[in-house]
Every structure is written in C-alpha cells, then in structure tokens.
Design a protein around this motif. Sequence first.
Motif, mmCIF file in Angstrom:
data_model
loop_
_atom_site.group_PDB
_atom_site.id
_atom_site.type_symbol
_atom_site.label_atom_id
_atom_site.label_comp_id
_atom_site.label_asym_id
_atom_site.label_seq_id
_atom_site.Cartn_x
_atom_site.Cartn_y
_atom_site.Cartn_z
ATOM 1 N N PRO A 42 -0.873 14.335 -1.234
ATOM 2 C CA PRO A 42 -2.026 13.456 -1.790
ATOM 3 C C PRO A 42 -1.609 13.001 -3.163
ATOM 4 C CG PRO A 42 -2.837 15.351 -1.072
ATOM 5 C CD PRO A 42 -1.274 15.710 -0.947
ATOM 6 N N THR A 43 -1.680 11.441 -3.445
ATOM 7 C CA THR A 43 -1.505 10.818 -4.437
ATOM 8 C C THR A 43 -3.109 10.419 -5.102
ATOM 9 O OG1 THR A 43 0.286 9.690 -3.387
ATOM 10 C CG2 THR A 43 -0.673 8.541 -5.377
ATOM 11 N N PHE A 44 -3.095 10.796 -6.139
ATOM 12 C CA PHE A 44 -4.664 10.655 -6.828
ATOM 13 C C PHE A 44 -4.627 9.566 -7.844
ATOM 14 C CE2 PHE A 44 -4.546 15.017 -5.426
ATOM 15 C CZ PHE A 44 -5.636 15.106 -4.624
ATOM 16 N N GLY A 45 -5.758 9.001 -8.108
ATOM 17 C CA GLY A 45 -5.719 7.769 -8.886
ATOM 18 C C GLY A 45 -6.357 6.526 -7.826
ATOM 19 N N SER A 46 -6.293 5.660 -8.358
ATOM 20 C CA SER A 46 -6.899 4.271 -7.837
ATOM 21 C C SER A 46 -5.969 3.596 -7.109
ATOM 22 C CB SER A 46 -7.653 3.431 -8.621
ATOM 23 O OG SER A 46 -8.380 2.342 -8.122
ATOM 24 N N LYS A 47 -5.253 4.019 -6.033
ATOM 25 C CA LYS A 47 -4.347 3.363 -5.193
ATOM 26 C C LYS A 47 -4.573 2.811 -3.721
ATOM 27 C CE LYS A 47 -1.040 5.507 -8.280
ATOM 28 N NZ LYS A 47 0.172 6.324 -8.703
ATOM 29 N N ALA A 48 -5.915 2.693 -3.699
ATOM 30 C CA ALA A 48 -6.200 2.213 -2.247
ATOM 31 C C ALA A 48 -5.635 0.627 -2.160
ATOM 32 C CB ALA A 48 -7.588 2.334 -2.148
ATOM 33 N N GLY A 49 -5.576 0.486 -0.465
ATOM 34 C CA GLY A 49 -5.214 -0.819 -0.504
ATOM 35 C C GLY A 49 -6.257 -1.694 -0.367
ATOM 36 N N SER A 50 -5.875 -2.841 -0.148
ATOM 37 C CA SER A 50 -6.996 -4.091 -0.038
ATOM 38 C C SER A 50 -7.956 -3.971 1.004
ATOM 39 C CB SER A 50 -6.181 -5.531 0.056
ATOM 40 O OG SER A 50 -5.354 -5.558 1.120
ATOM 41 N N VAL A 51 -7.714 -3.496 1.978
ATOM 42 C CA VAL A 51 -8.665 -3.470 3.044
ATOM 43 C C VAL A 51 -9.664 -2.459 2.948
ATOM 44 C CG1 VAL A 51 -8.858 -3.020 5.684
ATOM 45 C CG2 VAL A 51 -6.822 -4.156 4.873
ATOM 46 N N LYS A 52 -10.906 -2.790 2.723
ATOM 47 C CA LYS A 52 -12.040 -1.902 2.447
ATOM 48 C C LYS A 52 -12.866 -1.678 3.544
ATOM 49 C CE LYS A 52 -10.961 -1.841 -2.009
ATOM 50 N NZ LYS A 52 -9.751 -0.652 -2.290
ATOM 51 N N SER A 53 -12.824 -0.521 4.238
ATOM 52 C CA SER A 53 -13.625 -0.270 5.380
ATOM 53 C C SER A 53 -14.583 1.021 4.993
ATOM 54 C CB SER A 53 -12.759 -0.055 6.631
ATOM 55 O OG SER A 53 -12.110 0.971 6.687
ATOM 56 N N SER A 54 -15.382 1.204 5.935
ATOM 57 C CA SER A 54 -16.228 2.385 5.642
ATOM 58 C C SER A 54 -16.173 3.321 6.857
ATOM 59 C CB SER A 54 -17.707 1.933 5.861
ATOM 60 O OG SER A 54 -18.190 1.345 6.676
ATOM 61 N N TRP A 62 0.996 -1.307 -0.041
ATOM 62 C CA TRP A 62 -0.043 0.044 0.135
ATOM 63 C C TRP A 62 0.907 1.339 0.135
ATOM 64 C CZ3 TRP A 62 -0.424 3.166 4.675
ATOM 65 C CH2 TRP A 62 -1.303 4.210 4.542
ATOM 66 N N SER A 63 2.050 1.317 0.899
ATOM 67 C CA SER A 63 2.651 2.554 0.982
ATOM 68 C C SER A 63 3.527 2.901 -0.185
ATOM 69 C CB SER A 63 3.535 2.458 2.405
ATOM 70 O OG SER A 63 4.552 1.556 1.884
ATOM 71 N N LYS A 64 3.918 1.885 -1.057
ATOM 72 C CA LYS A 64 4.403 2.197 -2.341
ATOM 73 C C LYS A 64 3.961 3.118 -3.202
ATOM 74 C CE LYS A 64 5.689 -2.525 -3.377
ATOM 75 N NZ LYS A 64 5.898 -3.532 -4.084
ATOM 76 N N ASN A 65 2.542 3.065 -3.062
ATOM 77 C CA ASN A 65 1.627 3.928 -3.974
ATOM 78 C C ASN A 65 1.391 5.265 -3.246
ATOM 79 O OD1 ASN A 65 1.844 2.200 -6.204
ATOM 80 N ND2 ASN A 65 0.199 0.766 -5.100
ATOM 81 N N ILE A 66 1.439 5.402 -1.857
ATOM 82 C CA ILE A 66 0.864 6.519 -1.318
ATOM 83 C C ILE A 66 1.886 7.063 -0.550
ATOM 84 C CG2 ILE A 66 -0.998 7.105 0.585
ATOM 85 C CD1 ILE A 66 -2.231 5.658 -1.994
ATOM 86 N N ASN A 67 1.811 8.540 -0.765
ATOM 87 C CA ASN A 67 2.862 9.430 -0.101
ATOM 88 C C ASN A 67 2.305 9.734 1.407
ATOM 89 O OD1 ASN A 67 4.222 9.860 -2.449
ATOM 90 N ND2 ASN A 67 2.946 11.578 -3.333
ATOM 91 N N ALA A 68 3.423 10.327 2.172
ATOM 92 C CA ALA A 68 3.112 10.512 3.644
ATOM 93 C C ALA A 68 2.331 11.576 3.886
ATOM 94 C CB ALA A 68 4.407 10.608 4.386
ATOM 95 N N LEU A 69 2.442 12.624 3.008
ATOM 96 C CA LEU A 69 1.530 13.982 3.327
ATOM 97 C C LEU A 69 1.190 14.571 2.197
ATOM 98 C CD1 LEU A 69 3.829 15.507 6.061
ATOM 99 C CD2 LEU A 69 1.690 14.208 6.533
#
Length: 193
Positions: free
Chosen positions: A152-164, A143-150
């Motif tokens: 924002p990274t835009f696009g469909s890069k969410a991890g596998s855990v889907k919560s609401s 997950w962190s490979k695709n998401i910066n710390a502070l």
Amino acid sequence: MSRADKVSDATGLEKLILTLRYHEQSRQWFAVIFVLLVSLLGSYEPMLFIVGGAIAVFGELIRMWASGYVMKNKELATTGPYAYVRHPLYVGNILLLIGFSIASTQWWSFVLMIALLAFYYPPTISYEDNKLRDIFGDEWIEWSKNINALIPTFGSKAGSVKSSWSFKKSLMQNAEPVIVVYLIGCLYLLYTS
C-alpha cells in the motif's frame, strides 16, 4: 512477447507449465483447492484459528471492497482500495492464503502457499499491468506512477476516475458473496477438525 506467444512457442512439459501459469482459472482453482485442502487436513488450535481466521476475514474484506469498484477492462479503478494499491484483489488473496495457512496449523501449507504465490503472481501482475497500460494508456501510466502493485501507498494519490462501491459490481464481476459463503464453510471445517 504476449502470454499467448510464450505458450504457443513452448512444447511438452514447458507448454503445460506455461499454460497453467498464464491461465487465470487455474490460478483461481488452485487457490480454492488450497483453502479446502488446508481446511480438511488442518487441525484446530484456538489461538492460531483466531489469528489466522482474522487475517483471512481481513483478506476477504479487502476483496469485497476491491471487487465493488472493478469494471474489468471498461473503466480504470483508481479509487477505493485502488487509491492505495494497484492489485487489491491479489492482496486480499494473499492475506486469505496466509490466514488459512496459520489457522490450519500445518507447516507444509506455508511451503505450498509460497510456491503457489511465486508461480502465479509475478507473471499475472506483469500481464495485468501491461494489459491495463495498453487499454487505458496515459491514465494508467499517471496513476500507476504513484501506486505500488501490492504494498500500500498512503496519501492522496488516487487517479482521476472517481467511482463508488457497488454490491452489484462485487457480485457480478467476481461473485464475492459466493466466495464468502465458501470461505465461511472452510473456516467451519477447520473449526470442527
């Protein structure tokens, strides 16, 4: 070397500084005190109050959004704001501090804010990333490979855990509704100054 090792190996003033830097509650209390200080010592200027207040409100909205997804150390949050940035609560905090600094009209508030951010956030982000990597392993790494710390990274890069989002999580994990009331009170102080 862990945070505890760094603190236990230090002595004197260095130990005090490291203890403050790595102590989560001190970071939170300094932010609370900072907001109150600039609210009490600030002066009302309509345009800066509106701009700063809007930025502060946006920061708190990000915090509310993020806190409703977090189950600290139990579940890796990768959806909601965590699909865009690894530390959305910190992004919200930074925006809150910027907003209150602008709204207060006090030049020294920016100096103090930058000092607080530089003192606390680099080691905090490093610690959080290492802790989450240790707890969640490959899931965090992927997950962190695709998401910066502070930033924002835009696009469909969410991890596998889907919560609401959950108000209960927001209330129980970070007491966000209490923080909202506190921030409204501080904005009111600035408005009436």
